[in-house]
Design a protein around this motif. Structure first.
Motif, mmCIF file in Angstrom:
data_model
loop_
_atom_site.group_PDB
_atom_site.id
_atom_site.type_symbol
_atom_site.label_atom_id
_atom_site.label_comp_id
_atom_site.label_asym_id
_atom_site.label_seq_id
_atom_site.Cartn_x
_atom_site.Cartn_y
_atom_site.Cartn_z
ATOM 1 N N ALA A 183 64.601 -73.942 -32.414
ATOM 2 C CA ALA A 183 64.013 -73.533 -31.146
ATOM 3 C C ALA A 183 64.973 -73.895 -30.016
ATOM 4 O O ALA A 183 65.534 -74.994 -29.997
ATOM 5 N N SER A 184 65.158 -72.958 -29.090
ATOM 6 C CA SER A 184 66.081 -73.192 -27.976
ATOM 7 C C SER A 184 65.412 -72.872 -26.651
ATOM 8 O O SER A 184 64.779 -71.823 -26.507
ATOM 9 N N PRO A 185 65.550 -73.746 -25.659
ATOM 10 C CA PRO A 185 65.011 -73.452 -24.327
ATOM 11 C C PRO A 185 66.029 -72.737 -23.441
ATOM 12 O O PRO A 185 65.961 -72.825 -22.219
ATOM 13 N N GLY A 186 66.987 -72.047 -24.060
ATOM 14 C CA GLY A 186 68.055 -71.406 -23.302
ATOM 15 C C GLY A 186 67.552 -70.438 -22.252
ATOM 16 O O GLY A 186 67.996 -70.456 -21.098
ATOM 17 N N ALA A 187 66.604 -69.571 -22.615
ATOM 18 C CA ALA A 187 66.079 -68.601 -21.659
ATOM 19 C C ALA A 187 65.310 -69.274 -20.528
ATOM 20 O O ALA A 187 65.179 -68.713 -19.437
ATOM 21 N N ALA A 188 64.815 -70.480 -20.775
ATOM 22 C CA ALA A 188 64.068 -71.221 -19.751
ATOM 23 C C ALA A 188 64.984 -72.115 -18.914
ATOM 24 O O ALA A 188 64.508 -72.904 -18.102
ATOM 25 N N GLY A 189 66.288 -71.996 -19.159
ATOM 26 C CA GLY A 189 67.237 -72.788 -18.389
ATOM 27 C C GLY A 189 67.549 -74.135 -19.004
ATOM 28 O O GLY A 189 68.257 -74.941 -18.394
ATOM 29 N N GLY A 190 67.049 -74.395 -20.218
ATOM 30 C CA GLY A 190 67.312 -75.663 -20.890
ATOM 31 C C GLY A 190 68.543 -75.576 -21.776
ATOM 32 O O GLY A 190 69.296 -74.596 -21.754
ATOM 33 N N SER A 191 68.739 -76.585 -22.566
ATOM 34 C CA SER A 191 69.897 -76.635 -23.451
ATOM 35 C C SER A 191 69.511 -77.293 -24.763
ATOM 36 O O SER A 191 68.462 -77.912 -24.889
ATOM 37 N N GLY A 193 45.687 -72.371 -38.588
ATOM 38 C CA GLY A 193 45.380 -71.659 -37.358
ATOM 39 C C GLY A 193 46.058 -72.183 -36.115
ATOM 40 O O GLY A 193 45.566 -71.971 -35.005
ATOM 41 N N GLN A 194 47.194 -72.863 -36.279
ATOM 42 C CA GLN A 194 47.912 -73.409 -35.127
ATOM 43 C C GLN A 194 49.281 -72.749 -35.001
ATOM 44 O O GLN A 194 49.922 -72.435 -36.009
ATOM 45 N N ALA A 195 49.722 -72.556 -33.783
ATOM 46 C CA ALA A 195 51.082 -72.075 -33.550
ATOM 47 C C ALA A 195 52.040 -73.260 -33.677
ATOM 48 O O ALA A 195 51.766 -74.342 -33.138
ATOM 49 N N PRO A 196 53.145 -73.103 -34.383
ATOM 50 C CA PRO A 196 54.080 -74.222 -34.565
ATOM 51 C C PRO A 196 54.649 -74.709 -33.231
ATOM 52 O O PRO A 196 54.992 -73.917 -32.360
ATOM 53 N N ARG A 197 54.702 -76.022 -33.074
ATOM 54 C CA ARG A 197 55.322 -76.667 -31.919
ATOM 55 C C ARG A 197 56.386 -77.615 -32.449
ATOM 56 O O ARG A 197 56.131 -78.404 -33.349
ATOM 57 N N VAL A 198 57.583 -77.537 -31.892
ATOM 58 C CA VAL A 198 58.686 -78.379 -32.358
ATOM 59 C C VAL A 198 58.808 -79.572 -31.414
ATOM 60 O O VAL A 198 59.154 -79.400 -30.234
ATOM 61 N N ASP A 206 55.957 -82.838 -24.508
ATOM 62 C CA ASP A 206 56.905 -83.459 -25.432
ATOM 63 C C ASP A 206 57.255 -82.549 -26.602
ATOM 64 O O ASP A 206 57.636 -83.015 -27.674
ATOM 65 N N ALA A 207 57.140 -81.227 -26.414
ATOM 66 C CA ALA A 207 57.418 -80.297 -27.509
ATOM 67 C C ALA A 207 58.003 -78.998 -26.977
ATOM 68 O O ALA A 207 57.949 -78.706 -25.775
ATOM 69 N N MET A 208 58.588 -78.242 -27.895
ATOM 70 C CA MET A 208 59.082 -76.908 -27.596
ATOM 71 C C MET A 208 58.103 -75.899 -28.199
ATOM 72 O O MET A 208 57.830 -75.948 -29.409
#
Length: 509
Positions: A191-199, A216-221, A165-167
């Motif tokens: 954040a864009s999922p363009g390279a992964a084929g998303g939109s 210490g966490q990587a950001p998740r959108v 449920d996140a990018m």
């Protein structure tokens, strides 16, 4: 060479290098400099009328010694450099630091296409690309509407992979992301999922991403924060009002005592010209705050449950209801006094059809959210499209008493007064009576009234309630962060949950 000398050699270079490496020249490499030099020599020969200068050439070894700072040009070489750059050689060869910029990865074609939607989806939005070669981030221009000034925020776009449920932003981009978010400038991540084929684009406040790094966490959108009319509406309103209030922080603080004085007196209407140091947002906050305090001060004198009239008719005018902290304190105060089962507490809005047609979708959503917020606080809403009521000022009516309190579309910062004169109260009583009897959003429940409102504003009720439900699970407080202490997103999150619970159109009707 000692270690410190080696370190210095790596971190400082002659200013000449920076001038040659600038984007407009891009000639710092020996090969490119070799192409540029004949042009420089020819220009100097013509400017100084010395033909021999056109034939002067430095050797590649000489150029390398220039960049190493071990050799200063003399004679004709010096003349050509000084003529081309317009600076003395001593100035050109002073040592300055090398600024190493972390460059972002190139964006996928589909992501670049998604970013361009910022320029044509909303008329108040424009994306200005940055220059990664010199470490300049892009900006998102949010222009003002009819009343408020616009603003600009930093923006950076990253490729992302859908994960549940996140990018998730690619690990290869985290080093650049840290550079972007470790700045006091306000900014957002897209954040864009363009390279992964998303939109689509998914948004997050840079300050909240920085908090992730700190723990210490990587950001998740979260996927709920896909940029659409609803999310854009809140982003636009928040940043326009936040920056306006921050710009006026000192003058608003200085007027605190003056505001308390005006609350105590029976009536006042200071002209806008008396407060030229305030921006439109600052003046709106001051007028709204004064009106709220004035009404609360007089609520105890009312002989019955009051009816309220609101002059706001557009999303821009309504945005302060959603975000100004004092608005929610005021609404809660009214609800605590008068709301409850069977209560006659209500508020009237006048929104002519011409205003609806002239408003963008995101603005109509701001209006819808505002009216939904009233219903959440137990205030039944009545709506009229009558043009004859469009300029009626805000007021509170209870039997033969009226409290006038208006800060919207007036020549003064605010206008407040109280009256129990029968002939002065009569127009307010007629307006409230007419709208209550012929409300365009009449219905037995908040769901029914808000579904009718969505129809009137040409908003998709099913989409809107579902979208609010999805956003409520995360909350805007998890994606955006006001900087001004005068703003809050908490009441807006409560409103999203309220709307989300209302159900489908069949349930509402």
């Amino acid at each position: 060479m000692t270690h410190s000398e080696e370190s210095r050699a790596r971190t400082v270079v002659p200013l000449l290098y920076h001038l040659l490496d600038a984007p407009e020249l891009n000639c710092a490499s020996p090969t490119k400099f070799g192409v540029l030099w004949p042009i420089m020599a020819d220009d100097a020969a013509k400017a100084l009328q010395e033909p021999r200068l056109a034939r002067v050439r430095p050797s590649p070894a000489t150029y390398k010694r220039w960049l190493a700072g071990t050799h200063i040009p003399r004679g004709d070489l010096r003349t050509i450099l000084e003529t081309y750059f317009g600076k003395k050689v001593e100035f050109l060869f002073q040592l300055v630091p090398i600024r190493n910029f972390v460059r972002p990865r190139p964006l996928d074609r589909r992501t670049r296409t998604a970013v361009r939607t910022l320029d044509y989806t909303w008329p108040t939005s424009r994306h200005v690309p940055g220059d990664p070669d010199v470490g300049i981030f892009g900006s998102w221009e949010l222009t003002g509407g009819r009343h408020f000034d616009g603003t600009s925020i930093g923006v950076q776009v990253y490729e992302a992979q859908p994960r549940g449920d996140a990018m998730e932003i690619s690990p290869e981009d985290l080093r650049h992301l840290k550079t972007f978010v470790h700045s006091s400038r306000r900014g957002v991540i897209l954040a864009s999922p363009g390279a992964a084929g998303g939109s689509g684009l998914y948004v997050m406040d840079a300050a909240l991403a920085r908090q992730n790094f700190v723990v210490g966490q990587a950001p998740r959108v979260p996927a709920a924060y896909q940029l659409d009319d609803l999310v854009y509406a809140v982003i636009w309103a928040l940043h326009v009002m936040d920056d306006g209030l921050l710009a006026d922080d000192n003058p608003l603080s200085d007027r605190a005592e003056e505001l308390r004085h005006y609350v105590r007196i029976s009536n006042s209407a200071p002209p806008r010209s008396e407060m030229p140091d305030l921006s439109p947002i600052g003046a709106a906050w001051l007028g709204s705050s004064l009106c709220a305090q004035y009404i609360v001060r007089h609520l105890g004198d009312l002989p019955e449950v009051p009816a309220f009239w609101t002059r706001e008719a557009t999303g821009e005018e309504c945005a302060p209801w959603l975000l100004f902290r004092h608005k929610h304190d005021y609404l809660q105060n009214v609800a605590d006094r008068f709301a409850g089962p069977g209560s006659a507490l209500g508020r009237a809005f006048c929104v002519p059809e011409s205003v609806v047609r002239a408003s963008e979708g995101y603005e109509r959503i701001l209006l819808f959210l505002t009216i939904a917020m009233m219903e959440m606080y137990g205030v039944k809403v009545w709506l009229t499209a009558g043009q004859e009521y469009q300029e009626v000022e805000g007021f509170v009516l209870a039997r033969n008493q009226a409290i006038l309190a208006n800060w919207v579309r007036g020549e003064s910062v605010w206008r407040v007064a109280t009256t129990s004169s029968r002939w002065e109260v009569a127009p307010y009583r007629e307006a409230i009576g007419n709208v209550r009897a012929h409300s365009l959003v009449d219905g037995p429940t908040p769901a029914a009234r808000l579904a009718a409102l969505a129809d009137y504003l040409d908003l998709d009720w099913t989409w809107l309630t579902g979208r609010c439900r999805g956003l409520a699970e995360e909350g805007f407080t998890s994606v955006l962060r006001p900087r001004s202490r005068l703003l809050t997103l908490q009441a807006l999150d409560r409103t999203l949950r309220f709307i989300g619970r209302l159900g489908s159109p069949s349930d509402a009707r």
